[in-house]
Design an enzyme around this catalytic site. Sequence first.
Site, PDB file in Angstrom:
ATOM      1  N   HIS A 194      -1.669   4.648  -5.170  1.00 58.57           N
ATOM      2  CA  HIS A 194      -2.310   4.589  -3.845  1.00 58.57           C
ATOM      3  C   HIS A 194      -3.808   4.877  -3.931  1.00 58.57           C
ATOM      4  O   HIS A 194      -4.407   5.415  -2.998  1.00 58.57           O
ATOM      5  CB  HIS A 194      -1.665   5.576  -2.872  1.00 58.57           C
ATOM      6  CG  HIS A 194      -0.301   5.183  -2.414  1.00 58.57           C
ATOM      7  ND1 HIS A 194       0.509   6.016  -1.688  1.00 58.57           N
ATOM      8  CD2 HIS A 194       0.409   4.028  -2.576  1.00 58.57           C
ATOM      9  CE1 HIS A 194       1.660   5.413  -1.429  1.00 58.57           C
ATOM     10  NE2 HIS A 194       1.618   4.211  -1.951  1.00 58.57           N
ATOM     11  N   HIS A 229       1.336  -7.916  -1.059  1.00 57.49           N
ATOM     12  CA  HIS A 229       1.759  -6.597  -0.597  1.00 57.49           C
ATOM     13  C   HIS A 229       2.601  -6.787   0.653  1.00 57.49           C
ATOM     14  O   HIS A 229       2.139  -7.344   1.645  1.00 57.49           O
ATOM     15  CB  HIS A 229       0.528  -5.751  -0.280  1.00 57.49           C
ATOM     16  CG  HIS A 229       0.840  -4.360   0.160  1.00 57.49           C
ATOM     17  ND1 HIS A 229       0.611  -3.923   1.450  1.00 57.49           N
ATOM     18  CD2 HIS A 229       1.366  -3.310  -0.508  1.00 57.49           C
ATOM     19  CE1 HIS A 229       0.969  -2.651   1.545  1.00 57.49           C
ATOM     20  NE2 HIS A 229       1.442  -2.255   0.376  1.00 57.49           N
TER      21      HIS A 229
END
Length: 386
Positions: free
Chosen positions: A215, A315
């Site tokens: 992340h 994504h």
Amino acid sequence: MRIAKVEAFWLRCPIPEAKQHRSDYGLLTAFDMTLVVITTESGLQGFGEAKAAVGSSGVCASIVSCVENELAPILIGQDARNINELWERMYNGVRDHYAIKRGRVFPILGNRGLTVSAMSGVDMALWDILGKSLNVPVVQLLGGAIRDRMEAYASGGWAGADAIGEQLLGYTAKGFKAIKMRVGVMDETVDYSIERVKAAREALGPDIKIMADAHGTFSVPEAKRFCRGVEDCNLYWMEEPISPDNKKGTAEVRAMTTIPIAAGESEFTRFNIRELIELSAVDVIQPDSAIMGGITESWRVAALAAAYQLELAPHCWGSALSFMAGVNIAFASPSAVVIEFSSGGNPMMYDLVEEQIQAVDGQILAPTDPGLGMTVNWDFVKEYKQ
């Protein structure tokens, strides 16, 4: 096929306690999204998603305002089929006529950030309308599916070192042969992230693909140390090792490891992706159609991936709408070979729409239903609209 109405709804749905997880974003107790609805004069509706955050939770009020107060006046009365023209008009604002006449962009100040996210939801809804009007899936509008099925990877993996094996085996028990786990600052130390990955590999054996997603929370030295520590774990990719604000740092990490580097979910437009490519920072490009600029811009990114022989892996952590946008793009692109499948608590994936989204034996079938193939559950919208 003129546009009569443009609406946006901020939806926030609680996640059942048993399906909540904790990451660097904290304990995720609710899932947010912006649902964009475009209605034509004939009553045909298209649906799209715009994101205020890459993760599950984010405040969407500004996106709703942008869609209804800034973008809607540009769109109402226009032909919904002219998607490319409408994208340019939204992106270039009052200078759109210069952009169209001269063949280059004259972008608005909001050419990155939430305005592009708002555009993403609009663009997605327009593609949905076009597919429905022609009775074909979006993938057909992009030239058709290259394959009839694609491997999906189970996206989850938040458990500690003592439980990560059991958690990931729960995914493989459903037929997945590829999984993604989270690492990074949520683990407090690089050593513990390494320990968790090693525990995952030991539990899964050598044949299951493992992706690790930080992340964007490692520093450059931390990311390098992590990559060295898991070199023998045969990771399929390392995702967002460091902040997307440090693209040169990402390139530096990629240069020192044999682990493929994935990034792109936090980027806006093809221009940001171009920077990653020019810096030799990525092996895998991950556009998010609810952030990047919609299906239009994600398809342009897919062309970059094909030209530079990079893997494309959209994504797809979001609602059923952005998931299906990513799926349609992936099936049309020669560069995509695996697709993300949310394995966390995600009511926007399973309760927002009437259709059941499934991976069968770890595989996703090529889309066949018109548009994005999703029917919004309006009872759900009414209950969770903010």
